[in-house]
Design a protein around this motif. Structure first.
Motif, PDB file in Angstrom:
ATOM      1  N   ILE A  13      10.037   0.548   3.221  1.00  0.00           N
ATOM      2  CA  ILE A  13       9.141   0.333   2.430  1.00  0.00           C
ATOM      3  C   ILE A  13       7.923   0.863   2.637  1.00  0.00           C
ATOM      4  CG2 ILE A  13       8.282  -1.736   1.025  1.00  0.00           C
ATOM      5  CD1 ILE A  13      10.506  -3.141   1.723  1.00  0.00           C
ATOM      6  N   LEU A  14       7.319   1.743   1.881  1.00  0.00           N
ATOM      7  CA  LEU A  14       5.849   2.342   2.630  1.00  0.00           C
ATOM      8  C   LEU A  14       4.698   1.770   2.180  1.00  0.00           C
ATOM      9  CD1 LEU A  14       6.524   6.358   1.366  1.00  0.00           C
ATOM     10  CD2 LEU A  14       7.238   5.082   3.339  1.00  0.00           C
ATOM     11  N   ASN A  15       4.766   0.760   1.103  1.00  0.00           N
ATOM     12  CA  ASN A  15       3.625  -0.143   0.862  1.00  0.00           C
ATOM     13  C   ASN A  15       3.635  -1.458   1.184  1.00  0.00           C
ATOM     14  OD1 ASN A  15       5.389  -0.387  -1.014  1.00  0.00           O
ATOM     15  ND2 ASN A  15       4.478   0.047  -2.706  1.00  0.00           N
ATOM     16  N   SER A  16       4.295  -1.759   2.489  1.00  0.00           N
ATOM     17  CA  SER A  16       4.471  -3.093   2.716  1.00  0.00           C
ATOM     18  C   SER A  16       2.896  -3.601   3.085  1.00  0.00           C
ATOM     19  CB  SER A  16       5.476  -3.300   3.859  1.00  0.00           C
ATOM     20  OG  SER A  16       5.214  -4.744   4.278  1.00  0.00           O
ATOM     21  N   THR A  17       2.578  -4.730   2.542  1.00  0.00           N
ATOM     22  CA  THR A  17       1.205  -5.339   2.937  1.00  0.00           C
ATOM     23  C   THR A  17       1.449  -6.464   4.095  1.00  0.00           C
ATOM     24  OG1 THR A  17       1.362  -6.536   0.966  1.00  0.00           O
ATOM     25  CG2 THR A  17      -0.061  -4.702   0.981  1.00  0.00           C
ATOM     26  N   SER A  18       2.555  -7.133   3.994  1.00  0.00           N
ATOM     27  CA  SER A  18       2.762  -8.030   4.896  1.00  0.00           C
ATOM     28  C   SER A  18       3.382  -7.648   6.226  1.00  0.00           C
ATOM     29  CB  SER A  18       3.793  -8.895   4.293  1.00  0.00           C
ATOM     30  OG  SER A  18       5.172  -8.315   3.956  1.00  0.00           O
ATOM     31  N   THR A  19       4.106  -6.669   6.602  1.00  0.00           N
ATOM     32  CA  THR A  19       4.547  -5.961   7.527  1.00  0.00           C
ATOM     33  C   THR A  19       3.988  -4.884   8.097  1.00  0.00           C
ATOM     34  OG1 THR A  19       6.396  -7.246   7.087  1.00  0.00           O
ATOM     35  CG2 THR A  19       6.799  -5.967   9.015  1.00  0.00           C
ATOM     36  N   SER A  20       3.785  -4.737   9.403  1.00  0.00           N
ATOM     37  CA  SER A  20       3.575  -3.216   9.927  1.00  0.00           C
ATOM     38  C   SER A  20       4.311  -3.200  11.156  1.00  0.00           C
ATOM     39  CB  SER A  20       1.768  -3.334  10.180  1.00  0.00           C
ATOM     40  OG  SER A  20       1.667  -2.324  11.179  1.00  0.00           O
ATOM     41  N   CYS A  26      12.239  -2.434   6.512  1.00  0.00           N
ATOM     42  CA  CYS A  26      13.548  -1.852   5.649  1.00  0.00           C
ATOM     43  C   CYS A  26      13.602  -2.671   4.329  1.00  0.00           C
ATOM     44  CB  CYS A  26      14.881  -2.336   6.370  1.00  0.00           C
ATOM     45  SG  CYS A  26      14.907  -1.923   7.972  1.00  0.00           S
ATOM     46  N   LYS A  27      13.943  -1.990   3.167  1.00  0.00           N
ATOM     47  CA  LYS A  27      14.252  -2.366   1.906  1.00  0.00           C
ATOM     48  C   LYS A  27      15.558  -3.215   2.086  1.00  0.00           C
ATOM     49  CE  LYS A  27      14.905  -0.105  -2.419  1.00  0.00           C
ATOM     50  NZ  LYS A  27      15.026   1.286  -2.910  1.00  0.00           N
TER      51      LYS A  27
END
Ligand code: GLV
Ligand code: MN
Length: 196
Positions: A13-20, A26-27
């Motif tokens: 998921i390239l645009n996750s805002t919650s996890t880095s 992973c989707k």
């Protein structure tokens, strides 16, 4: 060179805002489909209308999220007649490549400053050890085409001319005049070529 995967796959998921994290989250498996594992992005010729006369079309995790955590990726590289992929290095991967079309001068320089090179034609392969500075130049009459493969889902590229002469903000001229032992006008001339 990437770490080993910890599951069969982890479609990014390239645009996750919650996890880095190191890679991409992973989707959820129930949302994964066949389309996540196929990528059409390398099928078209790239636009080589630039100062170098080449085009890199990346097939890395950013373009093809199904590669996330799997430790490999590919590029398509198109070369106009006389075109070149200028000296650059990949901090996170060894590169190997195969010439599909044309005649290509391929070379790299080691950490003890030895230059290894060869002219290759269709079907022939090359390797560039991880991190070493390398280039390819089209020395044939027509266009050239290669596909390159990397042992990282995101090899990264340090492109020497743009790293040194087109960074934001720019590297000050007194650093570059001393580095290359030339007058400031020479550095300004080079910077102008890259639109700085
Ligand atoms: C070629 O050198 C590439 O980085 O794809
Ligand atoms: Mn390369």
């Amino acid at each position: 060179a990437d770490p080993d995967p910890l599951q069969d796959f982890c479609v990014g998921i390239l645009n996750s805002t919650s996890t880095s994290l190191n890679g991409f989250p992973c989707k959820p498996a129930f949302q994964v489909t066949s389309d996540d594992f196929f990528f059409d992005g390398l099928s078209k010729e790239g636009n080589t209308d630039n100062v170098f006369g080449f085009s890199v079309t990346p097939g890395n995790v950013l373009a093809f999220p199904g590669l996330n955590t799997l430790g490999l990726s590919m590029n398509r590289v198109d070369y106009a007649p006389g075109g070149m992929n200028p000296p650059h290095s990949h901090p996170r991967a060894t590169e190997s490549g195969v010439v599909i079309k044309g005649k290509l001068f391929v070379g790299f320089v080691t950490t003890d400053n030895k230059f290894y090179s060869k002219v290759l034609t269709a079907g022939q392969m090359f390797v560039v050890p991880r991190g070493l500075v390398h280039f390819q130049m089209n020395v044939g009459k027509g266009k050239a085409l290669t596909f390159t493969a990397f042992n990282s889902h995101l090899p990264g590229a340090i492109v020497l001319p743009t790293t040194l002469f087109a960074s934001t903000p720019p590297i000050p001229n007194d650093v570059l005049t001393k580095t290359f032992q030339v007058e400031a006008s020479v550095i300004d001339g080079i910077k102008t070529k890259f639109g700085a």
